[in-house]
Design an enzyme around this catalytic site. Structure first.
Site, PDB file in Angstrom:
ATOM      1  N   LEU A  69      67.591 -71.816 -11.359  1.00 33.85           N
ATOM      2  CA  LEU A  69      67.464 -70.758 -11.378  1.00 33.85           C
ATOM      3  C   LEU A  69      66.943 -70.512 -10.453  1.00 33.85           C
ATOM      4  CD1 LEU A  69      67.383 -67.680 -13.516  1.00 33.85           C
ATOM      5  CD2 LEU A  69      64.601 -68.624 -13.064  1.00 33.85           C
TER       6      LEU A  69
ATOM      7  N   GLY B 182      82.331 -79.141  -8.351  1.00 32.19           N
ATOM      8  CA  GLY B 182      82.782 -78.354  -6.474  1.00 32.19           C
ATOM      9  C   GLY B 182      84.245 -77.874  -7.207  1.00 32.19           C
TER      10      GLY B 182
ATOM     11  N   HIS C  11      80.168 -66.788 -12.742  1.00 26.63           N
ATOM     12  CA  HIS C  11      79.981 -67.414 -14.565  1.00 26.63           C
ATOM     13  C   HIS C  11      81.057 -67.046 -14.780  1.00 26.63           C
ATOM     14  CE1 HIS C  11      77.556 -67.649 -17.780  1.00 26.63           C
ATOM     15  NE2 HIS C  11      77.886 -66.644 -17.999  1.00 26.63           N
TER      16      HIS C  11
ATOM     17  N   ASP D 223      71.993 -64.596 -14.449  1.00 28.28           N
ATOM     18  CA  ASP D 223      73.324 -63.966 -14.829  1.00 28.28           C
ATOM     19  C   ASP D 223      73.016 -62.047 -14.877  1.00 28.28           C
ATOM     20  OD1 ASP D 223      74.220 -66.374 -15.265  1.00 28.28           O
ATOM     21  OD2 ASP D 223      74.073 -66.688 -17.017  1.00 28.28           O
TER      22      ASP D 223
HETATM   23  C1  GAR Z   1      82.489 -72.839 -13.707  1.00 23.92           C
HETATM   24  O1  GAR Z   1      83.101 -72.516 -14.208  1.00 23.92           O
HETATM   25  C2  GAR Z   1      81.038 -72.018 -13.283  1.00 23.92           C
HETATM   26  O2  GAR Z   1      81.896 -70.495 -12.792  1.00 23.92           O
HETATM   27  C3  GAR Z   1      80.446 -72.176 -13.208  1.00 23.92           C
HETATM   28  O3  GAR Z   1      80.363 -74.055 -13.573  1.00 23.92           O
HETATM   29  C4  GAR Z   1      81.926 -74.223 -12.940  1.00 23.92           C
HETATM   30  C5  GAR Z   1      81.297 -74.814 -11.930  1.00 23.92           C
HETATM   31  O4  GAR Z   1      82.403 -75.307 -11.672  1.00 23.92           O
HETATM   32  N1  GAR Z   1      79.010 -71.646 -13.825  1.00 23.92           N
HETATM   33  C6  GAR Z   1      78.683 -71.676 -14.467  1.00 23.92           C
HETATM   34  O5  GAR Z   1      78.045 -71.814 -16.098  1.00 23.92           O
HETATM   35  C7  GAR Z   1      76.768 -71.239 -14.521  1.00 23.92           C
HETATM   36  N2  GAR Z   1      76.542 -70.236 -15.167  1.00 23.92           N
HETATM   37  P1  GAR Z   1      82.918 -76.688 -10.537  1.00 23.92           P
HETATM   38  O6  GAR Z   1      81.697 -77.431 -10.075  1.00 23.92           O
HETATM   39  O7  GAR Z   1      84.410 -77.632 -10.761  1.00 23.92           O
HETATM   40  O8  GAR Z   1      83.467 -75.252  -9.110  1.00 23.92           O
END
Ligand code: GAR
Length: 188
Positions: free
Chosen positions: A90, A13, A107, A148
């Site tokens: 999803l 998060g 993404h 996506d």
């Molecule tokens: C982020 O890099 C986001 O872009 C990716 O997960 C990470 C979450 O980080 N999302 C995906 O890969 C979705 N397909 P966070 O929990 O530290 O914000």
């Protein structure tokens, strides 16, 4: 009146943290994070929300299919926009239909490359490294019923060093996410 967002997370998060902190510090942005939704009871995002006084909801697989509890919560908190920030399930048709063009995702690559089922987090950066790309980036897009594939709102690229490890690519990309996601959400 402020627009009200719900942030959906599955993991640490950090995007949720940056966004909540920004909007709490700058009420004049006109955005309020009113709810955090997680599909994992252990997600760090839940702590981020709790520490900042943002109510949260953990959705179970069984409820996700029908959406009863989730839809009630989104309604109760009068959510205008759903912001996916590292959320890995999803989005089901009932939710897309209930919030048309009101669900956005980030993404960690330049879609349409390196997207689709199974392409998330470290898997994306490993694939980018494997392909020897000289740049990667972020894509912020509307969410439809496929992974996506919704229309793209914003992209930004970052140069990669040939020696970058997948972890270093992840860091560069995450920095770009933190700098831009809140800004695009504010525009929306
Ligand atoms: C982020 O890099 C986001 O872009 C990716 O997960 C990470 C979450 O980080 N999302 C995906 O890969 C979705 N397909 P966070 O929990 O530290 O914000």
């Amino acid at each position: 009146m402020s627009k009200r967002i719900a942030i959906f997370v599955s993991g640490g998060g950090s995007n949720a943290r940056v966004m909540i902190d920004r909007f709490q510090a700058y009420p004049e942005d006109g955005v309020q994070a009113v709810l955090l939704v997680s599909n994992k009871a252990s997600a760090g995002g839940l702590t981020v929300a709790a520490e900042r006084g943002v109510p949260s909801l953990v959705v179970k697989r069984s409820d996700w299919a029908s959406g009863g509890e989730l839809l009630r919560a989104l309604e109760e908190y009068k959510v205008d926009l759903i912001v996916l920030a590292g959320f890995l399930w999803l989005i089901p048709p009932y939710l897309v239909q209930a919030y048309p063009k009101r669900i956005v995702n980030i993404h960690p690559a330049l879609l349409p490359q390196y997207g689709g089922k199974g392409m998330y987090g470290k898997h994306v950066h490993a694939a980018v490294k494997e392909a020897g790309e000289t740049e990667s980036g972020i894509t912020i897009h509307y969410v439809n019923e496929n992974y996506d594939e919704g229309s793209i709102i914003y992209q930004a690229a970052v140069r990669l060093d040939p020696d970058d490890s997948p972890e270093q690519i992840a860091e560069r990309v995450l920095r770009l996410e933190h700098g831009n996601y809140w800004r695009i959400v504010r525009e929306l």
